[in-house]
Motif scaffolding. Structure first.
Motif, short mmCIF file in Angstrom:
data_model
loop_
_atom_site.label_atom_id
_atom_site.label_comp_id
_atom_site.label_asym_id
_atom_site.label_seq_id
_atom_site.Cartn_x
_atom_site.Cartn_y
_atom_site.Cartn_z
N SER A 12 0.96 -1.29 0.04
CA SER A 12 0.02 0.05 0.00
C SER A 12 0.96 1.15 -0.03
O SER A 12 2.10 1.15 0.75
N ASP A 13 0.47 2.32 -0.70
CA ASP A 13 1.02 3.53 -0.64
C ASP A 13 0.25 4.42 0.24
O ASP A 13 0.78 5.48 0.45
N ASP A 14 -0.50 4.01 0.81
CA ASP A 14 -1.19 4.81 1.99
C ASP A 14 -0.46 4.94 3.26
O ASP A 14 -0.38 4.04 4.08
N HIS A 15 0.01 6.14 3.47
CA HIS A 15 0.99 6.28 4.62
C HIS A 15 0.39 6.05 6.02
O HIS A 15 0.81 5.63 6.86
N GLU A 16 -0.83 6.59 6.08
CA GLU A 16 -1.86 6.65 7.26
C GLU A 16 -2.09 5.14 7.67
O GLU A 16 -2.14 4.70 8.65
N ALA A 17 -2.56 4.41 6.48
CA ALA A 17 -3.13 3.12 6.72
C ALA A 17 -1.70 2.17 7.17
O ALA A 17 -1.82 1.20 8.03
N GLN A 18 -0.46 2.47 6.65
CA GLN A 18 0.80 1.84 7.02
C GLN A 18 0.92 1.87 8.44
O GLN A 18 1.30 1.03 9.09
N GLU A 19 1.00 3.35 9.03
CA GLU A 19 1.13 3.69 10.44
C GLU A 19 0.16 2.99 11.30
O GLU A 19 0.56 2.46 12.27
N ARG A 20 -1.06 2.77 10.94
CA ARG A 20 -2.21 2.39 11.56
C ARG A 20 -2.12 0.71 11.79
O ARG A 20 -2.03 0.40 12.94
N VAL A 21 -1.79 0.06 10.76
CA VAL A 21 -1.47 -1.38 10.87
C VAL A 21 -0.16 -1.48 11.72
O VAL A 21 -0.16 -2.18 12.70
N TRP A 22 0.68 -0.79 11.66
CA TRP A 22 2.08 -0.85 12.21
C TRP A 22 1.65 -0.66 13.80
O TRP A 22 2.28 -1.60 14.58
N ASN A 23 0.90 0.10 14.14
CA ASN A 23 0.64 0.44 15.43
C ASN A 23 -0.60 -0.25 16.16
O ASN A 23 -0.54 -0.63 17.36
N GLU A 24 -1.43 -1.09 15.42
CA GLU A 24 -2.13 -1.90 15.91
C GLU A 24 -1.64 -3.36 15.88
O GLU A 24 -2.42 -4.42 16.20
N LEU A 25 -0.53 -3.58 15.17
CA LEU A 25 -0.01 -4.88 15.03
C LEU A 25 0.30 -5.69 16.50
O LEU A 25 1.19 -4.89 17.19
N PRO A 26 -0.40 -6.67 16.89
CA PRO A 26 0.00 -7.07 17.91
C PRO A 26 1.35 -7.87 18.11
O PRO A 26 1.77 -8.37 17.12
N ALA A 27 1.98 -7.97 19.35
CA ALA A 27 3.49 -8.37 19.40
C ALA A 27 3.23 -10.00 19.42
O ALA A 27 4.36 -10.56 18.76
N TRP A 28 2.43 -10.34 19.53
CA TRP A 28 2.29 -12.01 19.38
C TRP A 28 1.91 -12.32 18.00
O TRP A 28 2.12 -13.59 17.69
N ASN A 29 1.60 -11.56 16.97
CA ASN A 29 1.27 -11.84 15.59
C ASN A 29 1.84 -10.80 14.63
O ASN A 29 1.17 -10.19 13.95
N PRO A 30 3.10 -10.64 14.66
CA PRO A 30 3.79 -9.57 13.74
C PRO A 30 4.03 -10.20 12.42
O PRO A 30 5.03 -9.71 11.90
N TYR A 31 3.60 -11.23 11.76
CA TYR A 31 4.04 -11.77 10.54
C TYR A 31 3.49 -10.85 9.23
O TYR A 31 2.52 -10.29 9.37
N ALA A 32 4.56 -11.10 8.42
CA ALA A 32 4.14 -10.06 7.00
C ALA A 32 3.05 -10.49 6.40
O ALA A 32 2.23 -9.50 5.99
N SER A 33 2.59 -11.70 6.41
CA SER A 33 1.39 -12.16 5.90
C SER A 33 0.24 -11.41 6.48
O SER A 33 -0.75 -11.03 5.84
N ASN A 34 0.38 -11.22 7.64
CA ASN A 34 -0.91 -10.44 8.38
C ASN A 34 -1.03 -8.85 8.18
O ASN A 34 -1.94 -8.17 8.11
N ILE A 35 0.31 -8.41 7.83
CA ILE A 35 0.44 -7.07 7.67
C ILE A 35 -0.03 -6.53 6.25
O ILE A 35 -1.04 -5.88 5.62
N ARG A 36 0.22 -7.74 5.12
CA ARG A 36 -0.30 -7.58 4.07
C ARG A 36 -1.92 -7.79 3.85
O ARG A 36 -2.40 -7.08 3.09
N SER A 37 -2.23 -8.52 4.44
CA SER A 37 -3.82 -8.86 4.76
C SER A 37 -4.58 -7.42 4.91
O SER A 37 -5.58 -7.16 4.81
#
Length: 101
Positions: A12-37
């Motif tokens: 995604s080129d949406d910087h706000e969405a990238q920040e939101r996903v990064w901030n909401e990424l759970p420590a127990w589930n930081p996998y790239a596939s979840n970020i992409r989804s």
């Protein structure tokens, strides 16, 4: 951020969405596939049975469908973005198959 996580954010080129996903990424589930989804939204994975039924993302893309991939993705990955178009193509193929029987 790990080396595996970094490319996932390029879907995604949406910087706000990238920040939101990064901030909401759970420590127990930081996998790239979840970020992409999370960044793909309503998109359908290339591994989904509907995409495979159509012949894969290349066939879907050749029929005018939009595909979202990260910058480092090979042609085997990605998401079909036009979910409604995917459903209509699936219905059309099923009707064609039924008519051929």
């Amino acid at each position: 951020m790990t080396f595996d996580q970094f490319p996932a954010f390029t879907i995604s080129d949406d910087h706000e969405a990238q920040e939101r996903v990064w901030n909401e990424l759970p420590a127990w589930n930081p996998y790239a596939s979840n970020i992409r989804s999370a960044l793909a939204g309503e998109g359908v994975r290339a591994s989904d049975k509907r995409v495979k039924f159509l012949g894969g993302l290349d066939t879907y893309e050749a029929a005018g469908g939009t595909v979202r991939r990260d910058l480092f993705d090979d042609k085997e990955g990605g998401f079909a973005v036009d979910v409604v178009k995917l459903a209509l193509v699936e219905i059309h193929l099923e009707l064609m198959t039924a008519a051929a029987r």
